[in-house]
Design a protein around this motif. Structure first.
Motif, PDB file in Angstrom:
ATOM      1  N   ASP A 182     -38.974 -39.016  56.655  1.00 10.34           N
ATOM      2  CA  ASP A 182     -38.373 -40.125  55.909  1.00 10.34           C
ATOM      3  C   ASP A 182     -37.504 -40.949  56.851  1.00 10.34           C
ATOM      4  N   VAL A 183     -37.941 -42.161  57.162  1.00 10.72           N
ATOM      5  CA  VAL A 183     -37.215 -43.040  58.071  1.00 10.72           C
ATOM      6  C   VAL A 183     -35.830 -43.388  57.512  1.00 10.72           C
ATOM      7  N   ASN A 184     -35.638 -43.228  56.215  1.00  8.35           N
ATOM      8  CA  ASN A 184     -34.357 -43.504  55.575  1.00  8.35           C
ATOM      9  C   ASN A 184     -33.436 -42.288  55.564  1.00  8.35           C
ATOM     10  N   LYS A 185     -33.850 -41.207  56.239  1.00 10.94           N
ATOM     11  CA  LYS A 185     -33.014 -40.017  56.396  1.00 10.94           C
ATOM     12  C   LYS A 185     -32.775 -39.788  57.884  1.00 10.94           C
ATOM     13  N   PRO A 186     -32.004 -40.678  58.509  1.00  9.40           N
ATOM     14  CA  PRO A 186     -31.757 -40.518  59.946  1.00  9.40           C
ATOM     15  C   PRO A 186     -30.939 -39.258  60.215  1.00  9.40           C
ATOM     16  N   SER A 190     -35.697 -38.880  62.524  1.00 10.27           N
ATOM     17  CA  SER A 190     -35.842 -38.843  61.067  1.00 10.27           C
ATOM     18  C   SER A 190     -36.111 -37.424  60.615  1.00 10.27           C
ATOM     19  N   ARG A 221     -36.785 -39.950  67.616  1.00 10.93           N
ATOM     20  CA  ARG A 221     -36.909 -41.335  68.042  1.00 10.93           C
ATOM     21  C   ARG A 221     -36.467 -41.445  69.497  1.00 10.93           C
ATOM     22  N   ALA A 269     -42.183 -44.001  64.134  1.00 11.12           N
ATOM     23  CA  ALA A 269     -41.221 -44.773  63.352  1.00 11.12           C
ATOM     24  C   ALA A 269     -40.681 -45.936  64.150  1.00 11.12           C
ATOM     25  N   PRO A 329     -34.764 -47.829  60.581  1.00 11.15           N
ATOM     26  CA  PRO A 329     -34.020 -47.243  59.448  1.00 11.15           C
ATOM     27  C   PRO A 329     -32.978 -48.211  58.926  1.00 11.15           C
TER      28      PRO A 329
END
Length: 134
Positions: free
Chosen positions: A31-35, A99, A111, A127, A133
């Protein structure tokens, strides 16, 4: 004879399709929104396809050490970025930015990796190419 030929063709198709089933989409697993940023000691670097794997021991806020499985890019991509299979050794302290796995396990997709001397290296994450993100 036709049945035997059919079985041989079916087996060849399954073998040829195996790499497709083994590979996965970044978005399906991470999940790119969970760095996540993890600092820890390298325990192992697996230089394997389709993705190199990095394992690090991270000390949690409770004092317990947890081993994280970090997915890197394909070895060929990492080599083009200057990596070698000897770039990291057991005991090296690094920071991984990436992520987290959607299902919440101790799995992440890197990343970038920041070495102890402050050098930041690209880790081959898809990503990086798809979206940033929030």
């Amino acid at each position: 004879m036709k049945i035997r030929l059919g079985l041989i063709v079916a087996a060849a198709l399954l073998v040829a399709a195996a790499p497709v089933f083994a590979h996965h989409s970044f978005a399906a697993e991470f999940d790119v929104n969970k760095p996540i940023a993890l600092t820890g000691s390298v325990t192992k670097l697996d230089w394997i396809n389709p993705h190199a794997r990095l394992f690090i021991d991270v000390k949690g806020s409770d004092g317990n050490v947890v081993n994280w499985d970090i997915e890197l890019g394909p070895p060929a991509m990492l080599m083009r970025s200057g990596w070698t299979k000897n770039s990291l050794e057991a005991g090296d302290v690094i920071t991984v930015s990436g992520s987290r796995a959607k299902e919440g396990s101790n799995l992440a997709n890197a990343r970038s990796v920041t070495l102890a001397d402050g050098t930041k290296v690209f880790a081959g994450s898809p990503a990086e190419f798809t979206q940033n993100p929030k």
